[in-house]
Design an enzyme around this catalytic site. Structure first.
Site, mmCIF file in Angstrom:
data_model
loop_
_atom_site.group_PDB
_atom_site.id
_atom_site.type_symbol
_atom_site.label_atom_id
_atom_site.label_comp_id
_atom_site.label_asym_id
_atom_site.label_seq_id
_atom_site.Cartn_x
_atom_site.Cartn_y
_atom_site.Cartn_z
ATOM 1 N N ASP A 22 -41.710 11.859 -47.019
ATOM 2 C CA ASP A 22 -42.479 12.455 -45.916
ATOM 3 C C ASP A 22 -42.747 11.455 -44.781
ATOM 4 O O ASP A 22 -43.320 11.830 -43.757
ATOM 5 C CB ASP A 22 -43.809 13.026 -46.434
ATOM 6 C CG ASP A 22 -43.598 14.250 -47.311
ATOM 7 O OD1 ASP A 22 -42.495 14.821 -47.273
ATOM 8 O OD2 ASP A 22 -44.533 14.629 -48.041
ATOM 9 N N ARG B 170 -43.523 27.058 -48.615
ATOM 10 C CA ARG B 170 -42.978 26.983 -49.975
ATOM 11 C C ARG B 170 -44.058 26.684 -51.005
ATOM 12 O O ARG B 170 -43.934 27.062 -52.163
ATOM 13 C CB ARG B 170 -41.917 25.897 -50.050
ATOM 14 C CG ARG B 170 -40.779 26.117 -49.104
ATOM 15 C CD ARG B 170 -39.825 24.980 -49.221
ATOM 16 N NE ARG B 170 -39.346 24.884 -50.588
ATOM 17 C CZ ARG B 170 -38.327 25.570 -51.076
ATOM 18 N NH1 ARG B 170 -37.663 26.373 -50.297
ATOM 19 N NH2 ARG B 170 -37.972 25.435 -52.329
ATOM 20 N N ARG C 284 -34.155 23.443 -52.122
ATOM 21 C CA ARG C 284 -35.344 23.050 -52.891
ATOM 22 C C ARG C 284 -35.543 24.024 -54.054
ATOM 23 O O ARG C 284 -36.359 24.932 -53.979
ATOM 24 C CB ARG C 284 -36.569 23.006 -51.971
ATOM 25 C CG ARG C 284 -36.438 21.913 -50.912
ATOM 26 C CD ARG C 284 -37.564 21.936 -49.930
ATOM 27 N NE ARG C 284 -38.822 21.509 -50.489
ATOM 28 C CZ ARG C 284 -39.973 21.493 -49.815
ATOM 29 N NH1 ARG C 284 -39.990 21.872 -48.565
ATOM 30 N NH2 ARG C 284 -41.088 21.100 -50.382
ATOM 31 N N ARG D 258 -48.438 22.970 -38.923
ATOM 32 C CA ARG D 258 -48.470 23.313 -40.352
ATOM 33 C C ARG D 258 -49.151 22.202 -41.147
ATOM 34 O O ARG D 258 -49.763 22.474 -42.181
ATOM 35 C CB ARG D 258 -47.037 23.463 -40.884
ATOM 36 C CG ARG D 258 -46.374 24.741 -40.487
ATOM 37 C CD ARG D 258 -45.099 24.926 -41.268
ATOM 38 N NE ARG D 258 -45.360 24.674 -42.684
ATOM 39 C CZ ARG D 258 -44.452 24.268 -43.566
ATOM 40 N NH1 ARG D 258 -43.219 24.075 -43.198
ATOM 41 N NH2 ARG D 258 -44.768 24.076 -44.835
ATOM 42 N N LYS E 55 -53.132 17.730 -46.737
ATOM 43 C CA LYS E 55 -52.482 19.041 -46.929
ATOM 44 C C LYS E 55 -51.973 19.200 -48.361
ATOM 45 O O LYS E 55 -52.242 20.199 -49.022
ATOM 46 C CB LYS E 55 -51.299 19.170 -45.955
ATOM 47 C CG LYS E 55 -50.375 20.326 -46.273
ATOM 48 C CD LYS E 55 -49.242 20.454 -45.279
ATOM 49 C CE LYS E 55 -47.997 19.672 -45.598
ATOM 50 N NZ LYS E 55 -47.135 20.249 -46.661
ATOM 51 N N ASN E 56 -51.215 18.197 -48.828
ATOM 52 C CA ASN E 56 -50.564 18.373 -50.126
ATOM 53 C C ASN E 56 -51.524 18.202 -51.300
ATOM 54 O O ASN E 56 -51.130 18.358 -52.453
ATOM 55 C CB ASN E 56 -49.357 17.432 -50.250
ATOM 56 C CG ASN E 56 -48.237 17.885 -49.327
ATOM 57 O OD1 ASN E 56 -48.261 19.011 -48.812
ATOM 58 N ND2 ASN E 56 -47.268 17.016 -49.090
ATOM 59 N N ILE F 89 -34.637 11.853 -52.060
ATOM 60 C CA ILE F 89 -35.429 13.009 -52.522
ATOM 61 C C ILE F 89 -34.842 14.311 -51.961
ATOM 62 O O ILE F 89 -34.579 15.253 -52.702
ATOM 63 C CB ILE F 89 -36.918 12.883 -52.101
ATOM 64 C CG1 ILE F 89 -37.486 11.509 -52.504
ATOM 65 C CG2 ILE F 89 -37.751 14.023 -52.682
ATOM 66 C CD1 ILE F 89 -37.616 11.258 -53.979
ATOM 67 N N CYS G 286 -34.563 25.475 -47.026
ATOM 68 C CA CYS G 286 -35.387 25.231 -45.839
ATOM 69 C C CYS G 286 -34.795 24.083 -45.042
ATOM 70 O O CYS G 286 -33.780 23.519 -45.420
ATOM 71 C CB CYS G 286 -36.847 24.999 -46.209
ATOM 72 S SG CYS G 286 -37.172 23.392 -46.861
HETATM 73 N N1 EPU Z 1 -36.438 19.661 -57.618
HETATM 74 C C1 EPU Z 1 -35.555 20.306 -58.441
HETATM 75 N N2 EPU Z 1 -36.032 21.356 -59.202
HETATM 76 C C2 EPU Z 1 -37.323 21.755 -59.154
HETATM 77 C C3 EPU Z 1 -38.224 21.080 -58.297
HETATM 78 C C4 EPU Z 1 -37.743 20.025 -57.536
HETATM 79 O O1 EPU Z 1 -34.378 19.962 -58.511
HETATM 80 O O2 EPU Z 1 -37.682 22.691 -59.859
HETATM 81 C C5 EPU Z 1 -35.957 18.513 -56.814
HETATM 82 C C6 EPU Z 1 -36.053 18.760 -55.297
HETATM 83 O O3 EPU Z 1 -34.936 19.461 -54.823
HETATM 84 C C7 EPU Z 1 -36.144 17.345 -54.768
HETATM 85 C C8 EPU Z 1 -36.976 16.625 -55.847
HETATM 86 O O4 EPU Z 1 -36.848 17.425 -57.020
HETATM 87 O O5 EPU Z 1 -34.872 16.774 -54.738
HETATM 88 C C9 EPU Z 1 -38.433 16.428 -55.530
HETATM 89 O O6 EPU Z 1 -39.001 17.639 -55.061
HETATM 90 P P1 EPU Z 1 -40.506 18.035 -55.353
HETATM 91 O O7 EPU Z 1 -40.513 19.206 -56.258
HETATM 92 O O8 EPU Z 1 -41.269 16.839 -55.772
HETATM 93 O O9 EPU Z 1 -40.998 18.528 -53.940
HETATM 94 P P2 EPU Z 1 -42.072 19.646 -53.677
HETATM 95 O O10 EPU Z 1 -43.042 19.638 -54.781
HETATM 96 O O11 EPU Z 1 -41.402 20.902 -53.312
HETATM 97 C C10 EPU Z 1 -43.791 18.098 -52.440
HETATM 98 C C11 EPU Z 1 -44.469 18.091 -51.117
HETATM 99 C C12 EPU Z 1 -43.436 17.759 -50.042
HETATM 100 C C13 EPU Z 1 -42.838 16.390 -50.357
HETATM 101 C C14 EPU Z 1 -42.244 16.392 -51.762
HETATM 102 C C15 EPU Z 1 -41.739 15.043 -52.206
HETATM 103 C C16 EPU Z 1 -46.258 19.661 -51.417
HETATM 104 C C17 EPU Z 1 -46.866 20.976 -51.088
HETATM 105 N N3 EPU Z 1 -45.070 19.378 -50.864
HETATM 106 O O12 EPU Z 1 -42.776 19.101 -52.366
HETATM 107 O O13 EPU Z 1 -44.119 17.705 -48.802
HETATM 108 O O14 EPU Z 1 -41.848 16.067 -49.428
HETATM 109 O O15 EPU Z 1 -43.248 16.824 -52.712
HETATM 110 O O16 EPU Z 1 -42.732 14.101 -52.169
HETATM 111 O O17 EPU Z 1 -46.862 18.876 -52.134
HETATM 112 C C18 EPU Z 1 -44.338 17.781 -46.463
HETATM 113 O O18 EPU Z 1 -45.553 17.649 -46.618
HETATM 114 O O19 EPU Z 1 -43.772 17.701 -45.347
HETATM 115 C C19 EPU Z 1 -43.507 18.049 -47.631
HETATM 116 C C20 EPU Z 1 -42.271 18.551 -47.542
#
Ligand code: EPU
Length: 418
Positions: free
Chosen positions: A305, A92, A121, A397, A22-23, A327, A116
């Site tokens: 995850d 998201r 996030r 999802r 998915k990711n 995280i 969420c």
């Molecule tokens: N963060 C910030 N500012 C930003 C972006 C992130 O403070 O602009 C913080 C977040 O709040 C968090 C940390 O940085 O504390 C890491 O978040 P990240 O941005 O890496 O998460 P994401 O990109 O929104 C992806 C996966 C998630 C997975 C996380 C962490 C996708 C589509 N989603 O989310 O997947 O948990 O990385 O590995 O790639 C899932 O599949 O169930 C899922 C939630």
């Protein structure tokens, strides 16, 4: 609405195949915005999130066909730039269209994702990076509005390692003028997959998989055909934990052991056998897992995850386990449901203290998010009696036919409409 029913108490045995990730597929689909023509993919998982991304790309003008794991995306007529709230609120990852839309059309209007179930996030790092590349970013009526006359390379120092943030910058810097350096870039395998895909389109991306990514902008990108989506390491990990319950024995195929080092190490410490096989991983569980502590970290650390699923295993361990979530510090919605099944869990700040019990019991439980729902299905498999999991749309999802796959390896699991 559908519920999933599980009659648990029995170890799972056999072979189980992992679907595409998915990711990984979501950013790959967003990357198609950058070219004009027909792209095609194989091993695409059939997930609600993939269908949401299909809908979103269609809204902005793409033509998409998707059947039996094969997908084509014709990006020729992409000419709209808005990702509406109704879609972003359900997924998201819709925010991934922000970078490529600015790169292709010079503008994007994407609903700002709210909070969420797994916590706050923010996307401040995405916005910071895009403005360094030359986008003007405003927040208007809950939408991020970005415009750029011309994107130019720059140095982007991320304050936190962000997966979709790194992807969004890659998805715009590939056609910015000059060189971009992403510092403190996320190192997840999905980032490497995106870099390879972009390079096949003609981009110049180096260093993916390390914390410094260098991108030299090019003028144009071409479509890619027959890209096989990488296997889903979190789906594989979920099956690994399923095998570790009730002395199960699963051979998990079409997955990469190299992506699952931290989880494998922890499972081995619980007493499970983890064996690398030709096409994946075999896991053999023990009668009562040993309790272990773990902390979620960016890749290659223990993945957030997998936190909920591993917690289910620790609920049945022989001692005390401390699970720390760095995280998403509030990602503990599953604990209340696990407690309803007799698990002993106390939350202390961003840690969960789990006192293992010898048995958990079936109960009606409710899923709150994607990985929480996986942990509850695993709990249902471990528990004696009939567990009823509601709100299973969360599971759909991100897991392609999880209940059917589990049924094939001996789980007594089925769906009912209510
Ligand atoms: N963060 C910030 N500012 C930003 C972006 C992130 O403070 O602009 C913080 C977040 O709040 C968090 C940390 O940085 O504390 C890491 O978040 P990240 O941005 O890496 O998460 P994401 O990109 O929104 C992806 C996966 C998630 C997975 C996380 C962490 C996708 C589509 N989603 O989310 O997947 O948990 O990385 O590995 O790639 C899932 O599949 O169930 C899922 C939630």
């Amino acid at each position: 609405m559908e519920i999933i029913l599980i009659e648990g108490g029995k170890g799972l045995k056999g072979e189980i195949r992992v679907s595409g990730a998915k990711n990984a597929v979501l950013p790959l689909m967003a990357a198609c915005i950058l070219n004009s023509g027909v792209n095609s993919f194989t091993n695409v998982p059939d997930l609600a999130d993939v269908r949401t991304m299909v809908e979103l790309l269609e809204i902005i003008g793409a033509k998409i066909e998707f059947e039996n794991g094969d997908m084509t995306i014709d990006s020729t007529n992409i000419n709209k730039w808005e990702a509406p709230y109704d879609l972003v609120k359900t997924m998201r990852a819709s925010v991934l269209v922000l970078g490529p839309l600015i790169a292709r059309l010079g503008k994007a209007r994407v609903s700002l994702p709210g909070g969420c179930a797994i916590g706050e996030r923010p996307i401040d790092q995405h916005m910071k990076g895009l403005s360094i590349l030359g986008s003007k970013i405003d927040l208007e009526e809950g939408y991020v509005e970005a415009t750029a006359k011309e994107l130019r390379g720059g140095i982007i120092p991320f304050d936190v390692s962000t997966v979709t943030g790194t992807e969004n910058i890659m998805l715009s810097a590939v056609i910015a003028k000059g060189e971009t350096l992403i510092l403190n870039a996320a190192c997840e395998p999905e980032i490497v997959e995106l870099a390879n895909f972009l390079n096949n389109m003609g981009a110049k991306v180096e260093g993916a998989g390390t914390d410094i990514i260098t991108i030299n902008g090019v003028d144009e990108l071409k479509p890619v055909v027959n890209h096989e989506v990488m296997p889903d390491r979190i789906e594989a990990g979920t099956f690994m934990v399923a095998a570790a319950l009730n002395q199960g024995d699963l051979t998990i195929t079409n997955c990469k052991f190299e992506h699952l080092g931290a989880l494998s190490g922890k499972l081995i410490q619980t007493g499970a056998e983890v064996i690398k096989t030709e096409s994946g991983i075999r896991v053999v569980g023990v009668d009562r897992p040993k309790s272990i502590d773990f902390t979620t970290l960016p890749y290659p650390g223990f993945p957030t995850d997998m936190q909920a699923q591993m917690m289910t295993l620790m609920c049945l361990s022989n001692g005390l386990s401390i699970i720390t979530e760095t995280i998403f510090p509030q990602r503990f919605m599953h604990t209340g449901e696990l407690r309803r099944m007799g698990a002993q869990i106390k939350l202390v700040g961003n840690s969960a203290v789990v006192r293992g019990v010898s048995e958990i019991s079936a109960a009606p439980i409710m899923a709150s998010d994607l990985r929480a729902s996986a942990s509850l299905i695993l709990a249902g498999i471990a528990a004696k009696g009939k567990t009823e999991v509601s709100r299973v749309y969360h599971l759909d999802r991100g897991y392609d036919g999880m209940d059917k796959k589990l049924e094939q390896v001996g789980a007594r699991i089925w769906r009912e409409k209510i």
